[in-house]
Enzyme design. Structure first.
Site, PDB file in Angstrom:
ATOM      1  N   HIS A  57       0.783  -1.147   0.064  1.00 15.76           N
ATOM      2  CA  HIS A  57       0.061   0.104  -0.059  1.00 15.76           C
ATOM      3  C   HIS A  57       0.879   1.274  -0.141  1.00 15.76           C
ATOM      4  O   HIS A  57       1.988   1.225   0.076  1.00 15.76           O
ATOM      5  CB  HIS A  57      -1.057   0.001   1.200  1.00 15.76           C
ATOM      6  CG  HIS A  57      -0.427  -0.013   2.498  1.00 15.76           C
ATOM      7  ND1 HIS A  57       0.271  -0.953   3.023  1.00 15.76           N
ATOM      8  CD2 HIS A  57      -0.624   0.967   3.395  1.00 15.76           C
ATOM      9  CE1 HIS A  57       0.567  -0.506   4.104  1.00 15.76           C
ATOM     10  NE2 HIS A  57       0.141   0.615   4.564  1.00 15.76           N
ATOM     11  N   HIS A  59       1.216   3.996   2.137  1.00 18.25           N
ATOM     12  CA  HIS A  59       1.732   4.826   3.139  1.00 18.25           C
ATOM     13  C   HIS A  59       3.491   4.838   2.964  1.00 18.25           C
ATOM     14  O   HIS A  59       4.232   4.037   2.506  1.00 18.25           O
ATOM     15  CB  HIS A  59       1.401   4.191   4.534  1.00 18.25           C
ATOM     16  CG  HIS A  59      -0.148   4.219   4.696  1.00 18.25           C
ATOM     17  ND1 HIS A  59      -0.885   3.472   5.793  1.00 18.25           N
ATOM     18  CD2 HIS A  59      -0.811   5.164   4.474  1.00 18.25           C
ATOM     19  CE1 HIS A  59      -1.894   3.929   5.676  1.00 18.25           C
ATOM     20  NE2 HIS A  59      -2.058   5.120   5.232  1.00 18.25           N
ATOM     21  N   ASP A  61       5.751   4.332   5.385  1.00 15.79           N
ATOM     22  CA  ASP A  61       6.550   3.414   5.695  1.00 15.79           C
ATOM     23  C   ASP A  61       6.288   2.177   5.022  1.00 15.79           C
ATOM     24  O   ASP A  61       6.950   1.173   5.272  1.00 15.79           O
ATOM     25  CB  ASP A  61       6.137   3.312   7.284  1.00 15.79           C
ATOM     26  CG  ASP A  61       4.841   2.801   7.437  1.00 15.79           C
ATOM     27  OD1 ASP A  61       3.932   3.471   6.908  1.00 15.79           O
ATOM     28  OD2 ASP A  61       4.626   1.826   8.307  1.00 15.79           O
ATOM     29  N   HIS A  62       5.758   2.307   3.784  1.00 19.24           N
ATOM     30  CA  HIS A  62       5.787   1.039   2.946  1.00 19.24           C
ATOM     31  C   HIS A  62       6.351   1.473   1.536  1.00 19.24           C
ATOM     32  O   HIS A  62       6.638   0.449   0.695  1.00 19.24           O
ATOM     33  CB  HIS A  62       4.541   0.497   2.839  1.00 19.24           C
ATOM     34  CG  HIS A  62       3.931   0.166   4.140  1.00 19.24           C
ATOM     35  ND1 HIS A  62       3.822  -1.123   4.543  1.00 19.24           N
ATOM     36  CD2 HIS A  62       3.443   0.958   5.304  1.00 19.24           C
ATOM     37  CE1 HIS A  62       3.595  -1.394   5.968  1.00 19.24           C
ATOM     38  NE2 HIS A  62       3.257  -0.015   6.309  1.00 19.24           N
ATOM     39  N   HIS A 115      -7.578  -0.762   5.538  1.00 24.63           N
ATOM     40  CA  HIS A 115      -6.484  -0.095   6.012  1.00 24.63           C
ATOM     41  C   HIS A 115      -6.317   1.046   5.123  1.00 24.63           C
ATOM     42  O   HIS A 115      -6.291   2.489   5.572  1.00 24.63           O
ATOM     43  CB  HIS A 115      -5.392  -0.748   6.237  1.00 24.63           C
ATOM     44  CG  HIS A 115      -4.063  -0.179   6.740  1.00 24.63           C
ATOM     45  ND1 HIS A 115      -3.938   0.607   7.854  1.00 24.63           N
ATOM     46  CD2 HIS A 115      -3.044   0.342   6.147  1.00 24.63           C
ATOM     47  CE1 HIS A 115      -2.934   1.215   8.014  1.00 24.63           C
ATOM     48  NE2 HIS A 115      -2.459   1.022   7.104  1.00 24.63           N
ATOM     49  N   ASP A 134      -0.143  -4.071   6.226  1.00 25.91           N
ATOM     50  CA  ASP A 134      -0.909  -3.649   7.581  1.00 25.91           C
ATOM     51  C   ASP A 134      -2.479  -4.109   7.372  1.00 25.91           C
ATOM     52  O   ASP A 134      -3.145  -3.503   7.918  1.00 25.91           O
ATOM     53  CB  ASP A 134      -0.982  -2.002   7.349  1.00 25.91           C
ATOM     54  CG  ASP A 134       0.573  -1.682   7.868  1.00 25.91           C
ATOM     55  OD1 ASP A 134       1.407  -2.284   8.101  1.00 25.91           O
ATOM     56  OD2 ASP A 134       0.653  -0.195   7.804  1.00 25.91           O
ATOM     57  N   HIS A 172       4.612  -4.906  10.951  1.00 28.05           N
ATOM     58  CA  HIS A 172       4.947  -4.177  12.065  1.00 28.05           C
ATOM     59  C   HIS A 172       5.061  -5.348  13.030  1.00 28.05           C
ATOM     60  O   HIS A 172       4.467  -6.284  13.100  1.00 28.05           O
ATOM     61  CB  HIS A 172       3.882  -3.234  12.267  1.00 28.05           C
ATOM     62  CG  HIS A 172       3.990  -1.905  11.444  1.00 28.05           C
ATOM     63  ND1 HIS A 172       4.791  -0.802  11.518  1.00 28.05           N
ATOM     64  CD2 HIS A 172       3.253  -1.977  10.234  1.00 28.05           C
ATOM     65  CE1 HIS A 172       4.211   0.110  10.843  1.00 28.05           C
ATOM     66  NE2 HIS A 172       3.515  -0.611   9.909  1.00 28.05           N
TER      67      HIS A 172
HETATM   68 FE    FE Z   1       2.691   0.632   8.243  1.00 25.33          FE
HETATM   69 ZN    ZN Z   2       0.036   1.618   6.478  1.00 27.52          ZN
END
Ligand code: FE
Ligand code: ZN
Length: 256
Positions: A57, A59, A61-62, A115, A134, A172
């Site tokens: 996805h 985001h 952090d991805h 998400h 996530d 995570h």
């Molecule tokens: Fe994440």
């Molecule tokens: Zn995420």
């Protein structure tokens, strides 16, 4: 066929980076790009050349390391068709029902909105492995930033159809805090109580609790257990529908 090699390493605050390697085919994929520097160091350490990025996805952090890694390695970026506009550098768009070969390993794609609206997960049926980003965490699930409880529950049901032995690589290390919440909604779940003791030992030793397995999640993850009589009773929804129980569990977790 040799099992696929998976190298796991911590990134940022609590993300995991994953490199998936097929030595015979000379193929190496990064599952998401939480931190380009950490991923380049991991590649270096292994002597692997990055050929693909598989994004779950958008985001940061991805997908935040996508452009840097593409510039440095010329890798090909695969990501969700439903969210192509938000995936930096995307080359190939995939979605529900698609499958492709990563080296000699089959990868199946599932849309799992909830998400984010474009979240996807990657399932390698020949390896009993899945990368779930996530969408699902050990004893938890992703926050519903862009989806409804009904959407997320239907996404999780796709995961529930895989074999129980499937190893789930989530993005995570949230296990211990997820488990603390899980105990508040299913205090009578013996498997959960037992798992939390084990998680405490693993974390105290500084080790990851990821990957998990679908069997373990089915036994202990409240977000996969809306049919549990104990869960329903604790949250005051005895006899309610699965999606109602899931929605209330998610809302309670948001306020936990
Ligand atoms: Fe994440
Ligand atoms: Zn995420």
């Amino acid at each position: 066929m040799k099992p696929i090699e998976i190298h796991q390493f911590p990134c940022l605050q609590d993300n995991y980076g994953y490199l998936v390697h097929d030595a015979d085919a000379g193929v190496t994929a990064a599952i998401d790009t939480p931190d380009a520097t950490a991923i380049l160091a991991a590649l270096d350490e292994r002597g692997w050349r990055l050929t693909h990025i598989l994004n779950t996805h958008h985001h940061s952090d991805h997908a935040g390391g996508n452009l840097e890694l593409k510039k440095r390695t010329g890798c090909r970026i695969v990501g969700p068709r439903a969210d192509a506009a938000r995936i930096p550098g995307i080359d190939e768009q995939v979605g529900d029902g698609d499958a492709f070969e990563l080296g000699t390993h089959r990868v199946e794609v599932f849309d799992t909105p909830g998400h984010t609206r474009g979240h996807i997960v990657y399932f390698l049926p020949g390896d009993d492995v899945a990368f779930v980003g996530d969408t699902l965490f050990a004893m938890g699930c992703g926050r519903l930033f862009e989806g409804t409880p009904a959407q997320m529950w239907s996404s999780l049901q796709k995961i529930l159809r895989w074999p129980e032995r499937t190893r789930l690589y989530c993005a995570h290390e949230y296990t211990q805090s997820n488990g603390r919440f899980a105990l508040t909604v299913e205090p009578g779940n013996g498997a959960l109580v037992e798992r939390m003791a084990e998680v405490a030992r693993v974390r105290a030793a500084g080790k990851p609790t990821v990957p998990t397995t679908l069997a373990l999640e089915k036994a202990t993850n409240p977000f996969l257990r809306p049919a549990s009589a104990g869960l329903q009773a604790t949250i005051g929804l005895t006899g309610a529908s699965e999606v109602e129980v899931f929605a209330k569990t998610r809302a309670l977790k948001d306020a936990f």
